[in-house]
Design an enzyme around this catalytic site. Structure first.
Site, PDB file in Angstrom:
ATOM      1  NE  ARG A  44      28.017   7.611  -1.417  1.00 57.83           N
ATOM      2  CZ  ARG A  44      29.067   8.363  -1.715  1.00 57.83           C
ATOM      3  NH1 ARG A  44      29.515   8.403  -2.977  1.00 57.83           N
ATOM      4  NH2 ARG A  44      29.679   9.082  -0.792  1.00 57.83           N
ATOM      5  CE  LYS A  75      25.433  10.548  -1.144  1.00 57.04           C
ATOM      6  NZ  LYS A  75      25.448  10.602   0.323  1.00 57.04           N
ATOM      7  NE  ARG A  94      30.552   4.636   0.622  1.00 57.80           N
ATOM      8  CZ  ARG A  94      31.217   5.370  -0.268  1.00 57.80           C
ATOM      9  NH1 ARG A  94      31.576   4.837  -1.423  1.00 57.80           N
ATOM     10  NH2 ARG A  94      31.539   6.622  -0.014  1.00 57.80           N
ATOM     11  CG  HIS A 150      33.820   9.923   2.551  1.00 49.51           C
ATOM     12  ND1 HIS A 150      34.516   9.108   3.411  1.00 49.51           N
ATOM     13  CD2 HIS A 150      32.679   9.240   2.231  1.00 49.51           C
ATOM     14  CE1 HIS A 150      33.841   7.996   3.614  1.00 49.51           C
ATOM     15  NE2 HIS A 150      32.729   8.050   2.913  1.00 49.51           N
TER      16      HIS A 150
END
Length: 399
Positions: free
Chosen positions: A248, A272, A342, A365
């Site tokens: 990202r 994240k 991506r 993910h």
């Protein structure tokens, strides 16, 4: 020549400009701007101790209105001066102005909660806070939160869903509203946890295959970076990293020198609320090394990618996106965002037969359901799963 209250600090300012990587000519221009600010302070009867960010903005506004010298004054240069004066103890750190209302204080506390307790990404925090403010603005008055009912929560969801937004936007609003209502319950703003009252929004989303750029366009994108120039080496390293590892844009902007293990051939990606170690492909490592040796400005910053012009601060996530768009224009291909690269990395892995689980690990993910969308790009495998088309036998009976 410099005159006025800032004269004693000119040498310290010039030293800081050199430390930040400004060229001698640019440093001279920055000093001229400070000299004009010093004369403006003197003309207005202001001392150095009275200088602040607000005073700088007032000076810039006066300058734009035609006051003083016609040449422009650099705002970053004047903000650098404020930092020098604070380091010298001449100025005290500026305090943030208090929030204008209890509602603003509540939203600021909500943002801190999302960042600290929930460890959400900054973009998500901004979105959730925006939805919370929209919800509060729809209440009758400032005290309506204390006697909030489930009916009012449901009404807010219905108003958002009926306002013409997409299904995805309405679902995003519900997620932000639930987080805000849980926070209000934890803080004692409401007596009951009303987050379950924010019912899920159901609807049909447009289902499309993940979009990727072709191999020819990816090759053209890399070839559009002039690796003979300093900024070209940086752009090449940024784009090939996005293409090969599917980072990202925020993850790439946060990448530091300490995140690269050259001996092990690994890269630490801080995403994240998690950290992952990825293998460092040889071509990506060579591109980054080439940039570090012959393209990265001399700086004590630990971030890998820096601005090409002084002050050499780390690039922002927006710079990553604009780098990809500029390369598209140079290559003569349709402009795409950095997130499209991506998708390209994921689709390339699918085409190479990489298992979905491994693709999810590379893309980091949190759920395989997110990765599963890329399985649809393998048209050959989907054809094998399709049922045969009904035909008729010689007698005319369907089978």
């Amino acid at each position: 020549m410099m005159s006025g209250p800032l004269t004693p600090f000119a040498d310290a300012y010039a030293l800081e400009l050199r430390r930040r990587g400004y060229t001698p000519l640019t440093s001279v221009n920055q000093l001229r701007g400070v000299a004009r600010l010093s004369r403006w302070l003197e003309a207005n009867g202001l001392s150095v101790a009275e200088l602040s960010g607000g005073r700088v903005e007032a000076f810039l506004a006066w300058q734009r209105a035609g006051g003083g010298h016609r040449s422009q004054v650099s705002r970053p240069g004047l903000l650098c001066l404020l930092a020098v004066l604070r380091d010298l103890g001449v100025l005290k750190p500026e305090r943030l102005l208090p929030a204008g209302s209890p509602r603003d204080l509540l939203l600021e506390s909500f943002e801190r909660y999302l960042l600290g307790e929930r460890a959400l990404a900054e973009g998500t925090v901004v979105g959730y806070a925006m939805h919370a403010r929209w919800f509060l603005d729809g209440l009758a008055d400032e005290d309506a939160l204390a006697c909030l009912s489930a009916g009012e929560v449901i009404g807010a969801v219905i108003r958002k869903a009926d306002s013409g937004v997409s299904v995805a936007a309405a679902q995003y609003f519900v997620s932000g509203l639930r987080a805000f209502l849980r926070f209000c319950f934890l803080e004692g703003e409401v007596g009951t946890d009303l987050s379950p009252a924010a019912l899920l929004v159901r609807g049909r989303r447009r289902s499309s295959l993940p979009k990727a750029i072709s191999r020819a366009d990816a090759t053209a994108l890399l070839a559009a970076c002039d690796r003979r120039s300093l900024i070209g080496r940086r752009d090449y390293a940024v784009i090939i990293t996005l293409l090969r590892l599917g980072l990202r844009r925020g993850e790439l902007a946060r990448l530091t020198l300490d995140d690269i293990d050259w001996r092990a051939g690994e890269l630490v990606v801080r995403g994240k609320s998690r950290e992952d170690r990825l293998p460092l492909p040889a071509d990506v490592g060579a591109a980054i090394a080439g940039y570090l040796r012959r393209g990265r400005p001399a700086s004590d910053r630990r971030e890998v990618f820096l601005h090409a012009r002084a002050p050499y601060a780390p690039i922002a996530s927006g710079t990553v996106a604009s780098t990809v768009r500029r390369a598209c224009r140079r290559a003569g291909i349709p402009e795409v965002g950095s997130h499209r690269l991506r998708h390209t990395a994921a689709c390339e892995m699918v085409a190479a037969g990489v298992p979905i689980v491994r693709i999810g690990q590379v893309l980091r993910h949190q759920s395989l359901q997110t990765t599963a969308i890329y399985a649809r790009v393998d048209i050959a495998q989907l054809r094998e799963l399709a049922a045969p088309w009904p035909t008729t036998d010689a007698g005319g009976a369907g089978r």
